[in-house]
Design a protein around this motif. Structure first.
Motif, PDB file in Angstrom:
ATOM      1  N   ALA A 327       0.881  -1.179   0.015  1.00 55.18           N
ATOM      2  CA  ALA A 327       0.064   0.060   0.017  1.00 55.18           C
ATOM      3  C   ALA A 327       0.962   1.295   0.117  1.00 55.18           C
ATOM      4  O   ALA A 327       1.743   1.494   0.593  1.00 55.18           O
ATOM      5  N   ARG A 328       0.764   2.159  -0.740  1.00 56.74           N
ATOM      6  CA  ARG A 328       1.035   3.367  -0.913  1.00 56.74           C
ATOM      7  C   ARG A 328       0.652   4.678  -0.512  1.00 56.74           C
ATOM      8  O   ARG A 328      -0.960   4.619  -0.960  1.00 56.74           O
ATOM      9  N   MET A 329       0.669   5.529   0.031  1.00 59.23           N
ATOM     10  CA  MET A 329       0.181   6.942   0.041  1.00 59.23           C
ATOM     11  C   MET A 329       1.131   8.049  -0.104  1.00 59.23           C
ATOM     12  O   MET A 329       2.324   7.706  -0.203  1.00 59.23           O
ATOM     13  N   LYS A 330       0.692   9.248  -0.258  1.00 61.44           N
ATOM     14  CA  LYS A 330       1.696  10.368  -0.543  1.00 61.44           C
ATOM     15  C   LYS A 330       1.218  11.674   0.165  1.00 61.44           C
ATOM     16  O   LYS A 330      -0.031  11.861   0.487  1.00 61.44           O
ATOM     17  N   THR A 331       1.950  12.702   0.389  1.00 61.19           N
ATOM     18  CA  THR A 331       1.976  13.822   1.045  1.00 61.19           C
ATOM     19  C   THR A 331       3.027  14.793   0.778  1.00 61.19           C
ATOM     20  O   THR A 331       3.903  14.481   0.478  1.00 61.19           O
ATOM     21  N   THR A 332       2.705  16.142   0.840  1.00 58.62           N
ATOM     22  CA  THR A 332       3.649  17.290   0.837  1.00 58.62           C
ATOM     23  C   THR A 332       4.883  17.109   1.643  1.00 58.62           C
ATOM     24  O   THR A 332       4.628  16.479   2.877  1.00 58.62           O
ATOM     25  N   PRO A 333       6.002  17.439   1.507  1.00 59.12           N
ATOM     26  CA  PRO A 333       7.084  17.459   2.381  1.00 59.12           C
ATOM     27  C   PRO A 333       7.077  18.021   3.519  1.00 59.12           C
ATOM     28  O   PRO A 333       7.677  17.840   4.637  1.00 59.12           O
ATOM     29  N   GLU A 334       6.148  19.252   3.878  1.00 60.82           N
ATOM     30  CA  GLU A 334       5.795  19.965   4.778  1.00 60.82           C
ATOM     31  C   GLU A 334       4.797  19.657   5.710  1.00 60.82           C
ATOM     32  O   GLU A 334       4.665  20.098   6.852  1.00 60.82           O
ATOM     33  N   SER A 335       4.078  18.544   5.033  1.00 59.11           N
ATOM     34  CA  SER A 335       3.064  18.005   5.990  1.00 59.11           C
ATOM     35  C   SER A 335       3.450  17.141   7.324  1.00 59.11           C
ATOM     36  O   SER A 335       4.474  16.598   7.176  1.00 59.11           O
ATOM     37  N   GLY A 336       2.722  17.669   8.352  1.00 61.85           N
ATOM     38  CA  GLY A 336       2.645  16.798   9.479  1.00 61.85           C
ATOM     39  C   GLY A 336       1.435  16.319   9.968  1.00 61.85           C
ATOM     40  O   GLY A 336       0.571  16.982   9.854  1.00 61.85           O
ATOM     41  N   LEU A 337       1.288  15.100  10.251  1.00 65.01           N
ATOM     42  CA  LEU A 337      -0.075  14.512  10.671  1.00 65.01           C
ATOM     43  C   LEU A 337       0.006  13.753  12.033  1.00 65.01           C
ATOM     44  O   LEU A 337       0.931  13.273  12.455  1.00 65.01           O
ATOM     45  N   ALA A 338      -1.157  13.672  12.446  1.00 62.06           N
ATOM     46  CA  ALA A 338      -1.242  12.889  13.888  1.00 62.06           C
ATOM     47  C   ALA A 338      -0.870  11.588  13.811  1.00 62.06           C
ATOM     48  O   ALA A 338      -0.834  10.579  14.941  1.00 62.06           O
ATOM     49  N   ASN A 339      -0.760  10.978  12.419  1.00 60.81           N
ATOM     50  CA  ASN A 339      -0.703   9.278  12.273  1.00 60.81           C
ATOM     51  C   ASN A 339       0.401   9.211  11.300  1.00 60.81           C
ATOM     52  O   ASN A 339       0.312   8.306  10.623  1.00 60.81           O
ATOM     53  N   LEU A 340       1.392  10.027  11.546  1.00 56.00           N
ATOM     54  CA  LEU A 340       2.720  10.104  10.391  1.00 56.00           C
ATOM     55  C   LEU A 340       3.814  10.363  11.166  1.00 56.00           C
ATOM     56  O   LEU A 340       4.197  11.295  11.919  1.00 56.00           O
ATOM     57  N   GLY A 341       4.749   9.073  11.123  1.00 59.77           N
ATOM     58  CA  GLY A 341       5.978   9.211  11.544  1.00 59.77           C
ATOM     59  C   GLY A 341       7.180   8.656  10.791  1.00 59.77           C
ATOM     60  O   GLY A 341       7.063   9.073   9.479  1.00 59.77           O
ATOM     61  N   PHE A 342       8.221   8.154  11.184  1.00 54.72           N
ATOM     62  CA  PHE A 342       9.008   7.649  10.404  1.00 54.72           C
ATOM     63  C   PHE A 342      10.033   6.775  11.210  1.00 54.72           C
ATOM     64  O   PHE A 342      10.153   6.458  12.201  1.00 54.72           O
ATOM     65  N   ARG A 343      10.907   5.817  10.565  1.00 57.05           N
ATOM     66  CA  ARG A 343      12.146   5.223  11.065  1.00 57.05           C
ATOM     67  C   ARG A 343      13.207   5.388  10.072  1.00 57.05           C
ATOM     68  O   ARG A 343      12.909   5.807   8.888  1.00 57.05           O
ATOM     69  N   CYS A 344      14.376   5.106  10.322  1.00 59.74           N
ATOM     70  CA  CYS A 344      15.622   5.364   9.539  1.00 59.74           C
ATOM     71  C   CYS A 344      16.453   3.991   9.113  1.00 59.74           C
ATOM     72  O   CYS A 344      16.180   3.049   9.640  1.00 59.74           O
ATOM     73  N   VAL A 345      17.207   4.083   8.259  1.00 63.80           N
ATOM     74  CA  VAL A 345      18.237   3.168   7.709  1.00 63.80           C
ATOM     75  C   VAL A 345      19.309   3.710   7.618  1.00 63.80           C
ATOM     76  O   VAL A 345      19.644   4.957   7.708  1.00 63.80           O
ATOM     77  N   ARG A 346      20.487   2.711   7.669  1.00 65.77           N
ATOM     78  CA  ARG A 346      21.694   3.238   7.269  1.00 65.77           C
ATOM     79  C   ARG A 346      22.318   2.178   6.111  1.00 65.77           C
ATOM     80  O   ARG A 346      22.365   1.111   6.419  1.00 65.77           O
ATOM     81  N   SER A 347      23.086   2.742   5.193  1.00 68.74           N
ATOM     82  CA  SER A 347      23.880   1.537   4.051  1.00 68.74           C
ATOM     83  C   SER A 347      24.995   0.815   5.009  1.00 68.74           C
ATOM     84  O   SER A 347      25.497   1.451   5.934  1.00 68.74           O
ATOM     85  N   VAL A 348      25.089  -0.285   4.619  1.00 73.12           N
ATOM     86  CA  VAL A 348      25.856  -1.188   5.542  1.00 73.12           C
ATOM     87  C   VAL A 348      27.543  -0.703   5.402  1.00 73.12           C
ATOM     88  O   VAL A 348      28.135  -0.732   6.423  1.00 73.12           O
ATOM     89  N   ALA A 349      27.748  -0.029   4.374  1.00 72.01           N
ATOM     90  CA  ALA A 349      29.130   0.591   4.199  1.00 72.01           C
ATOM     91  C   ALA A 349      29.419   1.724   5.117  1.00 72.01           C
ATOM     92  O   ALA A 349      30.651   1.967   5.684  1.00 72.01           O
ATOM     93  N   ASN A 350      28.164   2.435   5.738  1.00 68.16           N
ATOM     94  CA  ASN A 350      28.261   3.500   6.611  1.00 68.16           C
ATOM     95  C   ASN A 350      27.981   2.922   8.124  1.00 68.16           C
ATOM     96  O   ASN A 350      28.177   3.943   9.001  1.00 68.16           O
TER      97      ASN A 350
END
Length: 353
Positions: A327-350
């Protein structure tokens, strides 16, 4: 969903502009800012490989087709969504001010809206964010204004507005953060946001052609599998999964890669721009796709948007079904919502640098 689309429908949204900046640390931070990003959120090694990306059956949305083969290199991923505790550590270390905490000028807002849009009321220029305000009765599910409201003073510190705070929610995912905010956190942590391909590959947890991170078993069968909407959206929830809004991270079983909340809880920012036709443009066997060079949303062609993934506590079989791995959704980069967060990744070399 974008904030300016909601503005057009209910005259109660906003689009804030500009990068986050340094400012004196606000005094209402309620979390002890101890520990760094690697001590608070363990990273899991995701072994590289190939997979079929896109809808696994005929019930997906049009932008989930065609299914195509993608190859990704190995990478490290946060085992859970970035929490309020982690984000507080970032803010305490840097003095960062999020998008939702900054007011916007009338000129900036009008520049982001289609020509001919009415001028906003002055209250819409205040710092704030969109808050989930559910009705008490059945409403049309094609009218998001029935359950979203712009609340002045809402931010990551006060997710539901000035009368709320995050005390007791230190280990819930941070919300009301824009793409710009998520990027700033990731840079501070020595990480980055995942690509859409990395995110879906990780969400599948090593399974092939399955609808969910746990396989094909229906969401409502057996034990609770994710924090989603139980009942009739948006006016009635049975809370059979234990939560009415966000849940503490790691409240449900992880997937095959030992990642938590890859379905439900909060949507998650990924780095890719959104183009409704992108899957038709990606060749089979493409390695490490990073998304289109330019975004395109036919519902809102004037705005560049980023993809968000994973669904949230507001998703149900009646509405959204965003907890499916494709499933995909989309929003503008300035948007913040009560049900929107994030997690991070790191490339193996780094990793470890």
């Amino acid at each position: 969903m974008t904030r300016h689309l909601i503005y057009l429908s209910i005259m109660a949204a906003f689009t804030a502009c500009g990068d986050g900046g340094k400012a004196p640390v606000q005094q209402d931070t309620v979390i002890a800012a101890t520990g760094g990003p690697d001590t608070l959120n363990r990273m899991v090694l995701i072994p590289g490989g190939s997979f079929s990306m896109g809808a696994d059956d005929s019930t997906g949305m049009p932008d989930e087709y065609p299914k195509h083969t993608v190859r990704v290199d190995s990478f490290w991923m946060d085992e859970h969504e970035v929490t309020n505790r982690e984000f507080a550590a970032f803010v305490a270390a840097t003095g960062y001010v999020t998008t939702a905490e900054k007011p916007i000028s009338k000129e900036e807002l009008m520049a982001s809206l289609p020509p001919g849009s009415p001028e906003p009321d002055s209250s819409m220029l205040a710092a704030g964010a969109l808050v989930f305000t559910p009705p008490h009765h059945r409403v049309p599910l094609n009218d998001v204004s029935q359950w979203w409201s712009f609340i002045a003073g809402a931010s990551w510190r006060h997710p539901e507005g000035p009368g709320s705070d995050i005390k007791g929610r230190e280990d819930h995912p941070v919300t009301q953060v824009s793409y710009l905010d998520a990027q700033a956190y990731a840079q501070w942590a020595g990480k980055r946001l995942p690509t859409e391909a990395e995110w879906e590959y990780a969400a599948r947890g090593g399974l092939s052609n399955q609808l969910y991170p746990w396989g094909s078993e229906a969401l409502t069968t057996g034990v609770a599998k994710a924090n989603t909407w139980n009942g009739h959206f948006p006016y009635d929830t049975t809370t059979t999964d234990g939560f009415t809004a966000t849940a503490p991270v790691k409240s449900y079983r992880p997937n095959g890669y030992q990642l938590y909340d890859m379905a439900g809880n909060v949507w998650e920012w990924v780095s890719d721009l959104y183009d409704v036709n992108y899957y038709a443009q990606v060749g089979n066997g493409t390695a490490n796709p990073a998304g289109p060079a330019k975004g395109y949303d036919p519902e809102d062609p004037g705005q560049q948007k980023h993809v968000i993934r994973g669904g949230s506590y507001m998703c149900s079989d009646e509405y959204c079904r965003g907890y499916r791995v494709s499933a995909r959704m989309k929003t503008t980069p300035e948007s913040g919502l009560a049900n929107l967060g994030f997690r991070c990744v790191r490339s193996v070399a780094n990793h470890g640098q």
